[in-house]
Design a protein around this motif. Sequence first.
Motif, PDB file in Angstrom:
ATOM      1  N   ARG A  35      -3.655   5.257   5.011  1.00  0.00           N
ATOM      2  CA  ARG A  35      -4.449   4.778   6.135  1.00  0.00           C
ATOM      3  C   ARG A  35      -3.975   5.320   7.475  1.00  0.00           C
ATOM      4  NH1 ARG A  35      -4.232  -1.409   3.858  1.00  0.00           N
ATOM      5  NH2 ARG A  35      -5.520  -1.043   2.000  1.00  0.00           N
ATOM      6  N   THR A  77      -4.400  11.736   1.465  1.00  0.00           N
ATOM      7  CA  THR A  77      -5.774  11.492   1.877  1.00  0.00           C
ATOM      8  C   THR A  77      -6.096  10.000   1.845  1.00  0.00           C
ATOM      9  OG1 THR A  77      -6.459  13.642   0.994  1.00  0.00           O
ATOM     10  CG2 THR A  77      -8.193  12.045   1.395  1.00  0.00           C
ATOM     11  N   PHE A  78      -5.436   9.262   0.953  1.00  0.00           N
ATOM     12  CA  PHE A  78      -5.695   7.829   0.820  1.00  0.00           C
ATOM     13  C   PHE A  78      -4.786   6.986   1.712  1.00  0.00           C
ATOM     14  CE2 PHE A  78      -7.025   9.818  -3.126  1.00  0.00           C
ATOM     15  CZ  PHE A  78      -8.297   9.289  -3.304  1.00  0.00           C
ATOM     16  N   HIS A 115       0.836  -1.203   0.000  1.00  0.00           N
ATOM     17  CA  HIS A 115       0.000   0.000   0.000  1.00  0.00           C
ATOM     18  C   HIS A 115       0.872   1.255   0.000  1.00  0.00           C
ATOM     19  CE1 HIS A 115      -3.435   2.566   0.692  1.00  0.00           C
ATOM     20  NE2 HIS A 115      -2.918   3.024   1.819  1.00  0.00           N
ATOM     21  N   LEU A 126       1.026   4.220  -2.888  1.00  0.00           N
ATOM     22  CA  LEU A 126       0.883   5.646  -2.604  1.00  0.00           C
ATOM     23  C   LEU A 126       2.036   6.449  -3.208  1.00  0.00           C
ATOM     24  CD1 LEU A 126      -0.227   5.429   1.135  1.00  0.00           C
ATOM     25  CD2 LEU A 126      -1.664   6.117  -0.798  1.00  0.00           C
ATOM     26  N   SER A 158     -12.965   7.402   6.607  1.00  0.00           N
ATOM     27  CA  SER A 158     -11.924   7.274   7.619  1.00  0.00           C
ATOM     28  C   SER A 158     -12.370   7.879   8.938  1.00  0.00           C
ATOM     29  CB  SER A 158     -10.628   7.953   7.136  1.00  0.00           C
ATOM     30  OG  SER A 158     -10.134   7.317   5.977  1.00  0.00           O
ATOM     31  N   THR A 169     -13.173   9.005   0.797  1.00  0.00           N
ATOM     32  CA  THR A 169     -12.197   8.322   1.654  1.00  0.00           C
ATOM     33  C   THR A 169     -12.040   9.041   2.981  1.00  0.00           C
ATOM     34  OG1 THR A 169     -10.984   7.477  -0.268  1.00  0.00           O
ATOM     35  CG2 THR A 169      -9.791   7.574   1.826  1.00  0.00           C
ATOM     36  N   ARG A 183     -13.429  10.787  -4.951  1.00  0.00           N
ATOM     37  CA  ARG A 183     -12.970   9.631  -4.189  1.00  0.00           C
ATOM     38  C   ARG A 183     -12.196  10.061  -2.950  1.00  0.00           C
ATOM     39  NH1 ARG A 183      -9.568   4.375  -6.430  1.00  0.00           N
ATOM     40  NH2 ARG A 183      -9.596   3.227  -4.461  1.00  0.00           N
ATOM     41  N   ALA A 184     -11.413  11.134  -3.064  1.00  0.00           N
ATOM     42  CA  ALA A 184     -10.661  11.615  -1.903  1.00  0.00           C
ATOM     43  C   ALA A 184     -11.596  12.067  -0.794  1.00  0.00           C
ATOM     44  CB  ALA A 184      -9.734  12.758  -2.320  1.00  0.00           C
TER      45      ALA A 184
END
Length: 367
Positions: free
Chosen positions: A155, A152-153, A24, A28, A349, A345, A341-342
């Motif tokens: 985790r 932003t994506f 991941h 990114l 979160s 997300t 999408r941002a």
Amino acid sequence: MPSRTSPTGAKAERTAVSAPRPYHRIRLALALFFLAPLIGEYLLGNQPLTALPFVLLLAPMYGGGAVLIREVTRRAGRGWPTMIVLASAYALVEEGPIDQMLWNPHYGGYDMAGAYAGTYVPFLGTSLGMIQDVLAIHTVWSICVPIVLVETFARDSYQAGGPRPWLGGRIGLPLVALAFLADSVFLSYEQQHSEHFMASPAQLIGCGAVILALIAVAFRLPARPTPHAGRTVPRPRTVGAVAFAAASFHWARGGLLPSGVPDWYDSALWLLVAAAFVTLTLRWTRSPAWTPAHRLALATAAVLTYIWVGFTQSPSLDTPLPTALTGSALFSLAALLLLHRAHRTLTRSAARDRTPFHAHQAVPRVP
């Protein structure tokens, strides 16, 4: 009897689940690597759709610079003040030693000397207006906006401690640094031979000294600003609206002043608006109520600005008008989907953590 988990164990379990895995983190870093040139060149309308494969040549410089700035800052335990100053240093690197647009009077076949003649400073060999444009474009759009969007994506962006590095110090980071250096040298060589221009040693040395000074300043800034309990911050939509107005002003200011007014007034007006916006934003970010949603609102405003600017820039490309406008439309659609999408997300979160954004006090609060 149902099993019970202690609060400490639950917290550790949630942290372990949400911690970014190696694949991941690499995704990114790759996303930032390619998003930086896509925003900095294609969404702006500087490159047509037909030149999309050219992104492979631009990514090591644009994306490599963004990844390096982000990784070095996060490894040093610092936040957005450091990244912003490093981004301004990158701006001077790209348009100074690499492209040499700061001093080339006919860069890209355009009459740059004529366009910026009104604010030319003989001592610098360039114009104040040129420096303002270079710093604004690359600091904001080429570096900071892509970093905000990609983080932003991540985790771990919403956990205590804030975002962590994505690349290892033994392989990943050195590879990106090598790619950035190699591509920068190659593009510099190509620019010199295609433009038939070389800046003077004094200009290159002076620019290099400013770049080094900015890097030194970046790491002397406070790691994390001290919040002021009494300060408030507007809703993210209001912050985004103010940012959109300021960003749009940067691009539209040429038509705001009456004809015949000296260009120095234009530069002075830019300085006033930029100083007011920076001061206001710094005040907002010192509030405990400043959240990742506010930071994403700033990036959203910048992207929306590039969308309308791209439609005004692309028709001047050396491509048929339908092709140029189709490219702007497709890049704009992709940008809007990414923003959507941002924001989704970010909302998910917050719901998953069941914690208000402002509870994460360790997250950097500077946009």
